[in-house]
Each structure stands twice: as C-alpha cells, then as structure tokens.
Enzyme design. Structure first.
Site, PDB file in Angstrom:
ATOM      1  N   ASP A  42     -28.120  12.725 -28.587  1.00  0.00           N
ATOM      2  CA  ASP A  42     -28.716  11.545 -27.951  1.00  0.00           C
ATOM      3  C   ASP A  42     -28.537  11.558 -26.426  1.00  0.00           C
ATOM      4  O   ASP A  42     -28.612  10.520 -25.776  1.00  0.00           O
ATOM      5  CB  ASP A  42     -28.132  10.266 -28.564  1.00  0.00           C
ATOM      6  CG  ASP A  42     -26.623  10.203 -28.398  1.00  0.00           C
ATOM      7  OD1 ASP A  42     -26.032  11.211 -27.953  1.00  0.00           O
ATOM      8  OD2 ASP A  42     -26.042   9.150 -28.719  1.00  0.00           O
ATOM      9  N   HIS A  90     -35.405  35.771 -10.600  1.00  0.00           N
ATOM     10  CA  HIS A  90     -35.059  34.407 -11.028  1.00  0.00           C
ATOM     11  C   HIS A  90     -33.664  34.374 -11.659  1.00  0.00           C
ATOM     12  O   HIS A  90     -33.452  33.704 -12.663  1.00  0.00           O
ATOM     13  CB  HIS A  90     -36.109  33.866 -12.013  1.00  0.00           C
ATOM     14  CG  HIS A  90     -37.431  33.611 -11.360  1.00  0.00           C
ATOM     15  ND1 HIS A  90     -38.609  33.495 -12.069  1.00  0.00           N
ATOM     16  CD2 HIS A  90     -37.777  33.448 -10.057  1.00  0.00           C
ATOM     17  CE1 HIS A  90     -39.601  33.276 -11.221  1.00  0.00           C
ATOM     18  NE2 HIS A  90     -39.124  33.243  -9.995  1.00  0.00           N
ATOM     19  N   ASP A 128     -30.707  31.346  -3.117  1.00  0.00           N
ATOM     20  CA  ASP A 128     -31.990  30.634  -3.030  1.00  0.00           C
ATOM     21  C   ASP A 128     -31.716  29.236  -3.563  1.00  0.00           C
ATOM     22  O   ASP A 128     -31.553  29.046  -4.773  1.00  0.00           O
ATOM     23  CB  ASP A 128     -33.048  31.368  -3.869  1.00  0.00           C
ATOM     24  CG  ASP A 128     -34.442  30.745  -3.746  1.00  0.00           C
ATOM     25  OD1 ASP A 128     -34.545  29.600  -3.266  1.00  0.00           O
ATOM     26  OD2 ASP A 128     -35.413  31.417  -4.153  1.00  0.00           O
ATOM     27  N   ASP A 147     -36.516  24.431   0.142  1.00  0.00           N
ATOM     28  CA  ASP A 147     -36.465  25.706  -0.585  1.00  0.00           C
ATOM     29  C   ASP A 147     -36.091  26.795   0.420  1.00  0.00           C
ATOM     30  O   ASP A 147     -36.930  27.243   1.197  1.00  0.00           O
ATOM     31  CB  ASP A 147     -37.852  25.958  -1.206  1.00  0.00           C
ATOM     32  CG  ASP A 147     -37.898  27.218  -2.059  1.00  0.00           C
ATOM     33  OD1 ASP A 147     -36.847  27.842  -2.278  1.00  0.00           O
ATOM     34  OD2 ASP A 147     -39.016  27.567  -2.506  1.00  0.00           O
ATOM     35  N   HIS A 171     -43.469  40.081  -5.201  1.00  0.00           N
ATOM     36  CA  HIS A 171     -43.917  38.684  -5.272  1.00  0.00           C
ATOM     37  C   HIS A 171     -44.709  38.305  -4.035  1.00  0.00           C
ATOM     38  O   HIS A 171     -44.774  39.044  -3.067  1.00  0.00           O
ATOM     39  CB  HIS A 171     -42.732  37.736  -5.521  1.00  0.00           C
ATOM     40  CG  HIS A 171     -41.660  37.749  -4.458  1.00  0.00           C
ATOM     41  ND1 HIS A 171     -41.818  37.140  -3.234  1.00  0.00           N
ATOM     42  CD2 HIS A 171     -40.411  38.292  -4.435  1.00  0.00           C
ATOM     43  CE1 HIS A 171     -40.704  37.288  -2.523  1.00  0.00           C
ATOM     44  NE2 HIS A 171     -39.838  37.998  -3.234  1.00  0.00           N
ATOM     45  N   HIS A 190     -45.504  29.620  -1.016  1.00  0.00           N
ATOM     46  CA  HIS A 190     -46.209  28.628  -1.832  1.00  0.00           C
ATOM     47  C   HIS A 190     -46.142  27.290  -1.110  1.00  0.00           C
ATOM     48  O   HIS A 190     -45.323  27.092  -0.215  1.00  0.00           O
ATOM     49  CB  HIS A 190     -45.543  28.533  -3.220  1.00  0.00           C
ATOM     50  CG  HIS A 190     -44.045  28.375  -3.148  1.00  0.00           C
ATOM     51  ND1 HIS A 190     -43.429  27.171  -2.962  1.00  0.00           N
ATOM     52  CD2 HIS A 190     -43.030  29.292  -3.185  1.00  0.00           C
ATOM     53  CE1 HIS A 190     -42.114  27.336  -2.920  1.00  0.00           C
ATOM     54  NE2 HIS A 190     -41.843  28.625  -3.032  1.00  0.00           N
ATOM     55  N   HIS A 205     -42.849  24.187  -6.175  1.00  0.00           N
ATOM     56  CA  HIS A 205     -44.141  24.889  -6.105  1.00  0.00           C
ATOM     57  C   HIS A 205     -45.163  23.771  -6.132  1.00  0.00           C
ATOM     58  O   HIS A 205     -45.570  23.306  -7.194  1.00  0.00           O
ATOM     59  CB  HIS A 205     -44.314  25.857  -7.280  1.00  0.00           C
ATOM     60  CG  HIS A 205     -43.317  26.977  -7.248  1.00  0.00           C
ATOM     61  ND1 HIS A 205     -43.043  27.768  -8.319  1.00  0.00           N
ATOM     62  CD2 HIS A 205     -42.513  27.435  -6.247  1.00  0.00           C
ATOM     63  CE1 HIS A 205     -42.112  28.670  -7.992  1.00  0.00           C
ATOM     64  NE2 HIS A 205     -41.776  28.473  -6.737  1.00  0.00           N
ATOM     65  N   GLU A 258     -41.312  33.600   2.522  1.00  0.00           N
ATOM     66  CA  GLU A 258     -40.164  34.176   1.826  1.00  0.00           C
ATOM     67  C   GLU A 258     -40.367  35.622   1.376  1.00  0.00           C
ATOM     68  O   GLU A 258     -40.310  35.927   0.187  1.00  0.00           O
ATOM     69  CB  GLU A 258     -39.810  33.318   0.607  1.00  0.00           C
ATOM     70  CG  GLU A 258     -40.981  32.974  -0.301  1.00  0.00           C
ATOM     71  CD  GLU A 258     -40.525  32.160  -1.526  1.00  0.00           C
ATOM     72  OE1 GLU A 258     -39.610  32.628  -2.218  1.00  0.00           O
ATOM     73  OE2 GLU A 258     -41.084  31.092  -1.777  1.00  0.00           O
ATOM     74  N   TYR A 266     -36.275  44.425  -2.797  1.00  0.00           N
ATOM     75  CA  TYR A 266     -35.342  44.531  -3.930  1.00  0.00           C
ATOM     76  C   TYR A 266     -35.327  45.990  -4.381  1.00  0.00           C
ATOM     77  O   TYR A 266     -36.343  46.500  -4.856  1.00  0.00           O
ATOM     78  CB  TYR A 266     -35.804  43.607  -5.062  1.00  0.00           C
ATOM     79  CG  TYR A 266     -36.189  42.234  -4.552  1.00  0.00           C
ATOM     80  CD1 TYR A 266     -35.239  41.228  -4.380  1.00  0.00           C
ATOM     81  CD2 TYR A 266     -37.510  41.963  -4.166  1.00  0.00           C
ATOM     82  CE1 TYR A 266     -35.583  39.980  -3.866  1.00  0.00           C
ATOM     83  CE2 TYR A 266     -37.871  40.725  -3.649  1.00  0.00           C
ATOM     84  CZ  TYR A 266     -36.912  39.733  -3.495  1.00  0.00           C
ATOM     85  OH  TYR A 266     -37.272  38.519  -2.978  1.00  0.00           O
ATOM     86  N   ARG A 287     -33.747  38.529   0.436  1.00  0.00           N
ATOM     87  CA  ARG A 287     -34.898  37.636   0.646  1.00  0.00           C
ATOM     88  C   ARG A 287     -34.489  36.649   1.722  1.00  0.00           C
ATOM     89  O   ARG A 287     -33.311  36.253   1.797  1.00  0.00           O
ATOM     90  CB  ARG A 287     -35.274  36.896  -0.651  1.00  0.00           C
ATOM     91  CG  ARG A 287     -36.452  35.945  -0.474  1.00  0.00           C
ATOM     92  CD  ARG A 287     -37.110  35.480  -1.798  1.00  0.00           C
ATOM     93  NE  ARG A 287     -36.250  34.677  -2.642  1.00  0.00           N
ATOM     94  CZ  ARG A 287     -35.672  35.104  -3.749  1.00  0.00           C
ATOM     95  NH1 ARG A 287     -35.857  36.342  -4.174  1.00  0.00           N
ATOM     96  NH2 ARG A 287     -34.893  34.307  -4.461  1.00  0.00           N
ATOM     97  N   GLU A 301     -35.998  33.028   3.329  1.00  0.00           N
ATOM     98  CA  GLU A 301     -37.021  32.003   3.047  1.00  0.00           C
ATOM     99  C   GLU A 301     -36.823  30.780   3.917  1.00  0.00           C
ATOM    100  O   GLU A 301     -35.739  30.189   3.937  1.00  0.00           O
ATOM    101  CB  GLU A 301     -36.937  31.594   1.566  1.00  0.00           C
ATOM    102  CG  GLU A 301     -37.874  30.460   1.195  1.00  0.00           C
ATOM    103  CD  GLU A 301     -37.913  30.168  -0.311  1.00  0.00           C
ATOM    104  OE1 GLU A 301     -36.889  30.410  -0.990  1.00  0.00           O
ATOM    105  OE2 GLU A 301     -38.952  29.706  -0.791  1.00  0.00           O
TER     106      GLU A 301
HETATM  107  N1  GLY Z   1     -36.917  28.840  -5.307  1.00  0.00           N
HETATM  108  C1  GLY Z   1     -38.174  29.075  -5.860  1.00  0.00           C
HETATM  109  C2  GLY Z   1     -39.014  29.859  -4.961  1.00  0.00           C
HETATM  110  O1  GLY Z   1     -38.533  30.373  -3.969  1.00  0.00           O
HETATM  111  O2  GLY Z   1     -40.183  29.970  -5.148  1.00  0.00           O
HETATM  112 MN    MN Z   2     -36.719  29.729  -3.014  1.00  0.00          MN
HETATM  113 MN    MN Z   3     -39.910  29.432  -2.572  1.00  0.00          MN
END
Ligand code: GLY
Ligand code: MN
Ligand code: MN
Length: 438
Positions: free
Chosen positions: A41, A244, A261, A272, A351, A355, A362, A385, A389, A406, A408
């Site tokens: 619950d 991820h 991240d 982000d 990638h 975004h 996103h 970003e 890798y 990375r 960002e």
């Molecule tokens: N943290 C999600 C992205 O960078 O898209």
């Molecule tokens: Mn991110």
């Molecule tokens: Mn991002």
C-alpha cells in the site's frame, strides 16, 4: 501559504488564455497524472502531469482541467473535495472552493461529479481537445461521455464531431519558456551545479558511488529541490561506459574517472548536468586527451546553438570535432568525411548531443516538422552533452580502455545567441581538478 495570492496563479492563467487563443473552438479536457503504487500500500512520491501543471499550477492528484472555448472561455477545475478525515492522515487538500480562488479558475467542482458534468459540458461543442492514446482508460472515459451525448441527440443537442490531441499544441507552447519558467530553471541549474561541486569535493578513492549520490541529494534537498529530475547516474571507471548506469554501488578507485549525470527538479522544472572528473584530483594523460576532446566538442556545439540554426546543427558540430579527435587519437581510421560517412565513430559516440529541457528532463516539443529539423528560437532550452565511451576491444590502445567522459550543460537560446544556465559548474581541466581537491 497565502491562498488568495493573485500573483501566484498569474503565469498559469496567462498560459490558459494563450491555449484558448490557439485552439479557438471546442472544449479542452486535460487530466493530471494518476498516483502509482510502488509496493503493497505504498505509493511512489506523487508527480503531477507536466502539461496539466503548466496550465494550472495545481499539484494534487485526481484533478482535471476543463476549458470551454469560444468568445468567452470558461476555465474549470475538477479536484478532490475537502475531507477532514483524510487531511488528518495525508495533509491539506484545497477542495474546489479554495482551489478556484487560489488558482484563478472561473469554476471548480468535485472530481466525483466529472462524469455527470462532462456530458453537459461537451454537448454542442464541435471538438474535444484531450490527450489521445496516452492512457486507454482515459480514452474510453472520453468516448463514454461522447456516446452519452450522442444518445441524447434527439433532445436537440449535438455531439462533438472530432477528438483532437491537445498535447500537440500544449507541447509546442512548452517549447518556448516564459520568464516565470526561466527564473525557476536558472535556479534549478544553479542548485544542480552546486551539487556537482559538492560531489567533486566529496569523491575520493575508497568511497562508494552511492555515497556521492547522497551528496548530490543533500545539496538538492537543502535548497528546496525535493527530488532529482531523473535517477542520478554516478558511474566510476568502466561504469561510465554504461550510458544509463543506475547501480551506483561500486567503490571509487585511485585512477578512476567518475562520471556524474544528475540534476534536481525545482518547482517541477528539471536541470540536467553531467561532469566527469578524476576521483584523486588528477587526470592521467590518456584521460585528459579524451576529456579535452569532449570539452572541445561541447564548446563547438554550444557555439552552434543560436536562433535560426537547425536543431541538428549543434549535434553535427560536436560530432565533427569528436571525429577529428578520434582520428588523431588513432581510435578511428580515415578522413573526417569517411568516418562520418561509415559511422565508425559510433563505437565511441553513440547518442545524440542533446534534447529539449523543461518540466520534463526530455521535454515536450517536436524536433522535426514535415521532415525538417526545427529551427532554434529564443526561449528554447536544450542540453548540450557530447561524450566519448571507450570499451576495451580490438584496435583500442590499452591506455584508453574503460574511459567514459560526458560533459553536459543546459543552454537557453536567446535573441543574441545563448545563455549557459549551468555556467557556474566547473568543467575546465584545472577547475575540475581544483574542485575535486576541495
Ligand atoms: N540525464 C538524462 C540525459 O542526459 O538525457
Ligand atoms: Mn543528463
Ligand atoms: Mn540530458
């Protein structure tokens, strides 16, 4: 809480008026998100629907926004009734009367009356504007109201001839942030940048990834940002090559890079940020080569963010710099154009460069229109970003194995070019090393 504060509801009322102007005729019916069970619950912390919030500012579950369009639109909220028994257990509820005053509605009703009222409200409306195909239970409820009106046509009412997905227009509005939103996003970016600095100072060989995650959350919460905008990625060493990665349990070891991240959600808006740094405060030569390459790609990409540019331009700018660097580091073979064409760089950069960012990490809004990339406009906010890798494998020199980087930032498109919302968070090699050493 000042319930009668007319300023609090102003940005939300302005957006409802703008939506009504764009839609013209018919009726808007927009529900918030349901509560979701976690186990037994217990529920996940409640998170309202972003578009519903954008138009109402209302954060309680079991609520529906209705706007009857036309020459004089009526804005109506359906919400839970006050319930003193439940309020003893779960806390304050507005109830329709207070909610109407506090959130600037023309009318408010108990959500229990929704079915009965909707049959009245949609009668004689030409179009229903509602989310379509997002939730089968909602779709069937809306068609239930429609059929109830159709069953009464012999009494002289007419039923709507169309159901249109209201999200297309709301998402398009959400793409251009207003001053109220930008104020919040600047602060969300600032808090998140401070959290990264705190994480840099806290990271040291022997600690675990989740200990650093705790530092991020501490900084978010103590600044009033009550949740991360998404699950924080705290990835040491080879874990940084898992895009991820969410385990966050490994030990930080001397010589590791740590990729973080993470961004907070403040007043429903996301930040982000990604930063990558050596846990012992000093990049190795190979780590520095890769880091400087990603930083150069990110700087080239940020320069390509400006009004009139196509959305994809900054991705292309970042990719070109990365490809040049991957060739120089002997990780890719051939000319820049050849590597771009054969896509061999995707082994190391798989990638997109960013975004939209806003109420959702996103965020809502199309990237393409009729097969063409959207042009950037002042008020859009996006992430930049790029990353690199490098997994162990044939043709990869050993000193690069398991390096994942990375970087960002969150960037607002302005009339003159851009504003980097996350500029307060260090990213130059010397600045990052200094922040790690505290
Ligand atoms: N943290 C999600 C992205 O960078 O898209
Ligand atoms: Mn991110
Ligand atoms: Mn991002």
């Amino acid at each position: 809480m000042k319930l009668e504060d007319p300023h609090r509801s102003r940005p939300f009322r302005r957006r409802r008026t703008a939506l009504a102007g764009r839609l013209g005729e018919g009726i808007v019916i927009l529900p918030t998100a349901p509560e979701r069970a976690r186990n037994a619950d217990s529920h996940y912390d409640y998170r309202w629907d972003s578009s519903f919030f954008y138009l109402t500012g209302f954060r309680e579950p079991e609520a529906v926004l209705v706007i009857t369009l036309g020459r004089k639109p009526r804005e109506i909220l359906f919400c839970r009734e006050k319930n003193l028994e439940r309020e003893i257990w779960d806390g304050f509820r507005f109830g329709p009367d207070l909610a109407r005053q506090a959130f600037g509605f023309d009318e408010a009703h108990p959500v229990a009356d929704l079915d009965a009222k909707m049959v009245e409200l949609i009668a004689d409306q030409p179009v229903i504007h509602t989310p379509v195909g997002a939730d089968p239970a909602w779709d069937s409820r809306v068609t239930g109201w429609l059929n109830a009106v159709r069953a009464k046509v012999r009494t002289g009412v007419s039923a709507p001839a169309e159901i249109r997905d209201v999200r297309a227009v709301v998402h398009d509005m959400r793409l251009i942030k207003d001053a109220h939103e930008l104020g919040i996003m600047r602060r969300a970016a600032e808090i998140s940048g401070a959290a990264h600095v705190r994480a840099m100072a806290a990271a040291t060989p022997g600690r675990r990834e989740y200990e650093i995650e705790a530092e991020l959350l501490h900084e978010f919460l103590r600044n009033g940002a009550r949740a991360p905008a998404y699950g924080s990625i705290v990835a040491a060493g080879a874990n940084a090559c898992v895009l991820h990665y969410r385990e966050n349990t490994a030990e930080l070891r001397k010589g590791d890079l740590l990729l973080i991240d993470a961004g907070c959600e403040l007043e429903s808006y996301a930040a982000d940020i990604t930063r990558t740094f050596p846990v012992d405060g000093k990049f190795t030569a190979a780590q520095k080569d890769v880091y400087e390459l990603v930083l150069a790609a990110q700087e080239a990409a940020i320069k390509a963010v400006k009004p009139g540019a196509a959305f994809i331009d900054y991705h292309d700018a970042a990719t070109r710099v990365l490809v040049r660097g991957l060739i120089d580091l002997k990780l890719c073979k051939g000319s820049v154009d050849k590597v771009l064409a054969d896509e061999s760089y995707k082994r190391f950069y798989m990638h997109r460069t960013g975004h939209w960012l806003g109420l959702d990490v996103h965020d809502a809004g199309d990237y393409m229109r009729k097969g063409k990339w959207r042009k950037l406009q002042p008020g859009m906010v996006l992430t930049v970003e790029p990353g690199c890798y490098i997994r162990p494998g044939p043709g990869v020199p050993r000193h690069f194995w398991n390096i994942g980087v990375r970087i960002e930032d969150d960037v607002l498109v302005t009339a003159k070019g851009r504003e980097i919302l996350t500029a307060g968070c260090p990213k130059r090699v010397a600045d990052v090393e200094a922040a790690v050493r505290g």
